[in-house]
Design a protein around this motif. Structure first.
Motif, PDB file in Angstrom:
ATOM      1  N   ASP A 217       0.844  -1.192   0.000  1.00 45.12           N
ATOM      2  CA  ASP A 217       0.000   0.000   0.000  1.00 45.12           C
ATOM      3  C   ASP A 217       0.884   1.248   0.000  1.00 45.12           C
ATOM      4  O   ASP A 217       2.105   1.153  -0.122  1.00 45.12           O
ATOM      5  N   GLN A 218       0.264   2.396   0.131  1.00 39.28           N
ATOM      6  CA  GLN A 218       0.990   3.663   0.071  1.00 39.28           C
ATOM      7  C   GLN A 218       1.185   4.246   1.471  1.00 39.28           C
ATOM      8  O   GLN A 218       0.240   4.317   2.254  1.00 39.28           O
ATOM      9  N   ASP A 219       2.407   4.644   1.765  1.00 40.78           N
ATOM     10  CA  ASP A 219       2.734   5.424   2.967  1.00 40.78           C
ATOM     11  C   ASP A 219       3.823   6.397   2.540  1.00 40.78           C
ATOM     12  O   ASP A 219       4.966   5.982   2.335  1.00 40.78           O
ATOM     13  N   HIS A 220       3.505   7.669   2.406  1.00 42.33           N
ATOM     14  CA  HIS A 220       4.502   8.602   1.880  1.00 42.33           C
ATOM     15  C   HIS A 220       4.189  10.049   2.253  1.00 42.33           C
ATOM     16  O   HIS A 220       3.103  10.350   2.778  1.00 42.33           O
ATOM     17  N   GLY A 221       5.153  10.919   2.009  1.00 43.90           N
ATOM     18  CA  GLY A 221       4.977  12.331   2.311  1.00 43.90           C
ATOM     19  C   GLY A 221       5.870  13.209   1.450  1.00 43.90           C
ATOM     20  O   GLY A 221       6.738  12.711   0.715  1.00 43.90           O
ATOM     21  N   ILE A 222       5.644  14.513   1.546  1.00 47.91           N
ATOM     22  CA  ILE A 222       6.437  15.510   0.823  1.00 47.91           C
ATOM     23  C   ILE A 222       6.914  16.564   1.816  1.00 47.91           C
ATOM     24  O   ILE A 222       6.140  17.056   2.642  1.00 47.91           O
ATOM     25  N   ILE A 223       8.197  16.872   1.741  1.00 46.56           N
ATOM     26  CA  ILE A 223       8.798  17.991   2.488  1.00 46.56           C
ATOM     27  C   ILE A 223       9.277  18.994   1.441  1.00 46.56           C
ATOM     28  O   ILE A 223      10.061  18.633   0.560  1.00 46.56           O
ATOM     29  N   PHE A 224       8.799  20.230   1.510  1.00 44.61           N
ATOM     30  CA  PHE A 224       9.227  21.208   0.511  1.00 44.61           C
ATOM     31  C   PHE A 224       9.929  22.395   1.156  1.00 44.61           C
ATOM     32  O   PHE A 224       9.748  22.683   2.350  1.00 44.61           O
TER      33      PHE A 224
ATOM     34  N   SER B 143      -1.041  13.514  -0.060  1.00 43.55           N
ATOM     35  CA  SER B 143      -2.241  14.297  -0.334  1.00 43.55           C
ATOM     36  C   SER B 143      -2.874  14.841   0.942  1.00 43.55           C
ATOM     37  O   SER B 143      -3.806  15.648   0.894  1.00 43.55           O
ATOM     38  N   ASN B 144      -2.364  14.407   2.088  1.00 50.38           N
ATOM     39  CA  ASN B 144      -2.858  14.817   3.400  1.00 50.38           C
ATOM     40  C   ASN B 144      -1.939  15.911   3.948  1.00 50.38           C
ATOM     41  O   ASN B 144      -0.719  15.739   4.006  1.00 50.38           O
ATOM     42  N   LYS B 145      -2.519  17.027   4.364  1.00 54.25           N
ATOM     43  CA  LYS B 145      -1.730  18.170   4.829  1.00 54.25           C
ATOM     44  C   LYS B 145      -0.757  17.786   5.942  1.00 54.25           C
ATOM     45  O   LYS B 145       0.317  18.387   6.079  1.00 54.25           O
ATOM     46  N   LYS B 146      -1.132  16.791   6.738  1.00 53.24           N
ATOM     47  CA  LYS B 146      -0.256  16.335   7.827  1.00 53.24           C
ATOM     48  C   LYS B 146       1.073  15.793   7.307  1.00 53.24           C
ATOM     49  O   LYS B 146       2.099  15.872   7.988  1.00 53.24           O
ATOM     50  N   TRP B 147       1.059  15.253   6.086  1.00 50.24           N
ATOM     51  CA  TRP B 147       2.245  14.614   5.527  1.00 50.24           C
ATOM     52  C   TRP B 147       2.796  15.373   4.319  1.00 50.24           C
ATOM     53  O   TRP B 147       3.608  14.826   3.562  1.00 50.24           O
ATOM     54  N   CYS B 148       2.391  16.615   4.165  1.00 51.83           N
ATOM     55  CA  CYS B 148       2.858  17.462   3.059  1.00 51.83           C
ATOM     56  C   CYS B 148       3.061  18.867   3.609  1.00 51.83           C
ATOM     57  O   CYS B 148       2.111  19.647   3.708  1.00 51.83           O
ATOM     58  N   LYS B 149       4.295  19.180   3.986  1.00 56.88           N
ATOM     59  CA  LYS B 149       4.571  20.438   4.674  1.00 56.88           C
ATOM     60  C   LYS B 149       5.935  20.999   4.280  1.00 56.88           C
ATOM     61  O   LYS B 149       6.794  20.273   3.780  1.00 56.88           O
ATOM     62  N   SER B 150       6.111  22.283   4.589  1.00 53.10           N
ATOM     63  CA  SER B 150       7.430  22.884   4.447  1.00 53.10           C
ATOM     64  C   SER B 150       8.365  22.295   5.499  1.00 53.10           C
ATOM     65  O   SER B 150       7.920  21.691   6.489  1.00 53.10           O
ATOM     66  N   ARG B 151       9.654  22.488   5.309  1.00 58.38           N
ATOM     67  CA  ARG B 151      10.635  21.964   6.265  1.00 58.38           C
ATOM     68  C   ARG B 151      10.367  22.506   7.668  1.00 58.38           C
ATOM     69  O   ARG B 151      10.390  21.763   8.646  1.00 58.38           O
TER      70      ARG B 151
ATOM     71  N   THR C 235       6.008   6.285  12.932  1.00 59.76           N
ATOM     72  CA  THR C 235       5.780   6.047  11.502  1.00 59.76           C
ATOM     73  C   THR C 235       6.734   6.903  10.676  1.00 59.76           C
ATOM     74  O   THR C 235       7.380   6.423   9.741  1.00 59.76           O
ATOM     75  N   PHE C 236       6.830   8.182  11.035  1.00 58.39           N
ATOM     76  CA  PHE C 236       7.705   9.107  10.318  1.00 58.39           C
ATOM     77  C   PHE C 236       9.161   8.665  10.398  1.00 58.39           C
ATOM     78  O   PHE C 236       9.912   8.795   9.421  1.00 58.39           O
ATOM     79  N   PHE C 237       9.568   8.140  11.529  1.00 64.32           N
ATOM     80  CA  PHE C 237      10.977   7.778  11.726  1.00 64.32           C
ATOM     81  C   PHE C 237      11.429   6.678  10.779  1.00 64.32           C
ATOM     82  O   PHE C 237      12.622   6.531  10.523  1.00 64.32           O
TER      83      PHE C 237
ATOM     84  N   LEU D  86      15.085  16.455   9.936  1.00 64.92           N
ATOM     85  CA  LEU D  86      13.909  16.209  10.774  1.00 64.92           C
ATOM     86  C   LEU D  86      14.159  15.059  11.750  1.00 64.92           C
ATOM     87  O   LEU D  86      13.724  15.112  12.903  1.00 64.92           O
ATOM     88  N   LYS D  87      14.874  14.044  11.311  1.00 65.35           N
ATOM     89  CA  LYS D  87      15.217  12.950  12.232  1.00 65.35           C
ATOM     90  C   LYS D  87      16.181  13.449  13.310  1.00 65.35           C
ATOM     91  O   LYS D  87      16.091  13.030  14.481  1.00 65.35           O
TER      92      LYS D  87
END
Length: 336
Positions: free
Chosen positions: A86-93, A134-142, A166-168, A183-184
Motif C-alpha cells: 500500500d501507500q505510505d509517503h509524504g512531501i517535504i518542501f 495528499s494529506n496536509k499532515k504529511w505534506c509540509k514545508s521543512r 511512523t515518520f521515523f 527532521l530525524k
C-alpha cells in the motif's frame, strides 16, 4: 495555473500508467524473489510513477515552485515490501523567504493527490490511515514539519507518538536526503533533552500479540475475512521492527531499514545484533511463502495449512526470537 487538461492529455497520462502497471506484472513473474530484487522493483516503479505525476502536475499547475523531497514510510521505508504494497509517503518542501507558504502547500498537495492517484493506478493501494502526501499532515514545508514533530513530542498522546514512529521509518525516494535527515535529527535532539520520551515510545509499541498458543500451535485469526490465517506482519515481523526502531532512536541511527539498523548498532549491542540473521531469513522466507498472492488485502496473511512441519517449526522459532529481542530492547531503551 492552467485549467483542467483535455481528454487527450488525460488518456495519454493514463496510458503511461497502464504501461507501468503491465510492466510491473511482467517483472514480478521474471524476478527471483529476494529482498533486494523486490525492493529494487518497487523503487524503480515508484520513481517512474513519481516522474509521471510530476509531469502531469506541471502540465496543469505550472513548474514545481520549490525544491522538495518525496519520502516513503512503512514497509517501503524499511525496504521490506512484498510483491504488493500500500501507500505510505509524504512531501517535504523548501519555503524560501518571501514566498507564499499557502500557495506552495496548495501546489504540493495537488502534486500529492496526483502521486496517490498515479501509484494507485500502478497497483499500490491507498493507505487506510491516510498517511499520504495528499494529506496536509504529511505534506509540509521543512519548518512546518519541524514544528509538527516538536508538537507530536510535546503533546505525547498515543496517536502523536504513533505518527512520530511512523515518520521515523521514512526513507527518501526522490529529492534531498538532508530534508529528511534534519527532521530525524530534531527527534534525536528532543530525546537527548527529554530521555523519558524513550519510555513513552516503548509504551506505544510494547503490546505484543502472541503468535504461539499454550499448546505450541500457531495462532490464527478467529474472525473476519482473514479467519484461519496467520498474521505474519503483526505476529512475526513487528517485534523485530519495533525493537530495532527503538534502539535506532536511542543510538541516533538514521537508517530506516531494519536490516541496516542491525548493522549500524553500536558494538555494545552484540546481544541484539545476533538476531539479524534470523530476521533476514524470516524476510526471505516470507517472500517465498507469499509469492503467489496477487492481492494486497491478503499479502500479510499466511495459510498455515500450506506449511510443512519444518516450516512451522522454523516460523515458531523466529516468532520466539522476535519476542526475546523485543523484551531485551525494553531492558536497554531508556534504562539510563
Amino acid at each position: 495555473m492552467s485549467g483542467l487538461p483535455n481528454q487527450n492529455e488525460q488518456n495519454r497520462w493514463q496510458n503511461r500508467l497502464d504501461e507501468l502497471y503491465q510492466k510491473r506484472l511482467s517483472d514480478l513473474k521474471k524476478i527471483e524473489p529476494t529482498i533486494q530484487n523486490v525492493h529494487e522493483l518497487h523503487e524503480k516503479l515508484m520513481k517512474e510513477t513519481l516522474q509521471v505525476a510530476i509531469e502531469k502536475t506541471e502540465s496543469e499547475w505550472g513548474s514545481v515552485p520549490a525544491h522538495f523531497t518525496f519520502f516513503v514510510m512503512g514497509s517501503a521505508g524499511r525496504a521490506e515490501q512484498l510483491f504488493w504494497s500500500d501507500q505510505d509517503h509524504g512531501i517535504i518542501f523548501e519555503q524560501k523567504e518571501g514566498t507564499d507558504k499557502e500557495e506552495l502547500q496548495t501546489y504540493f498537495l495537488e502534486l500529492g493527490e496526483t502521486i496517490v492517484d498515479a501509484l494507485e493506478a500502478v497497483g499500490y493501494e491507498r493507505c487506510d490511515g491516510n498517511v499520504m502526501a495528499s494529506n496536509k499532515k504529511w505534506c509540509k514545508s521543512r519548518q512546518d514539519f519541524t514544528d509538527q514533530i516538536l508538537r507530536w513530542l510535546k503533546e505525547d498522546t498515543w496517536e502523536n507518538l504513533r505518527y512520530l514512529l511512523t515518520f521515523f521509518d521514512g526513507r527518501v525516494v526522490s529529492g534531498s536526503e538532508e530534508f529528511l535527515t534534519d527532521l530525524k535529527q530534531t527527534i534525536f535532539k528532543e530525546v537527548q533533552r527529554n530521555p523519558k520520551l524513550l519510555n513513552r515510545f516503548k509504551d506505544n509499541t510494547g503490546r505484543l500479540r502472541n503468535g504461539i498458543g499454550m499448546f505450541g500451535q500457531l495462532l490464527t485469526e478467529t474472525e473476519g475475512k482473514h479467519k484461519g490465517t496467520f498474521d505474519l506482519k503483526q505476529l512475526a515481523l513487528f517485534p523485530y521492527v519495533n525493537g530495532l526502531r527503538l534502539l535506532a532512536i536511542q543510538e541516533e541511527v538514521l537508517a530506516s531499514e531494519t536490516l541496516e539498523r542491525f548493522q549500524q548498532l553500536s558494538e555494545s549491542q552484540s546481544d541484539i545484533k545476533k538476531y539479524e540473521p534470523s530476521y533476514r531469513k524470516l524476510l526471505e522466507k516470507r517472500l517465498m511463502w507469499q509469492q503467489s498472492i496477487d492481492q494486497y488485502d491478503y499479502i500479510h496473511h499466511l495459510q498455515v495449512s500450506s506449511l510443512d512441519s519444518d516450516e512451522k517449526r522454523q516460523l515458531k522459532q523466529w516468532i520466539k526470537e522476535g519476542r526475546e529481542l523485543y523484551h531485551k530492547v525494553e531492558q536497554i531503551v531508556g534504562r539510563e
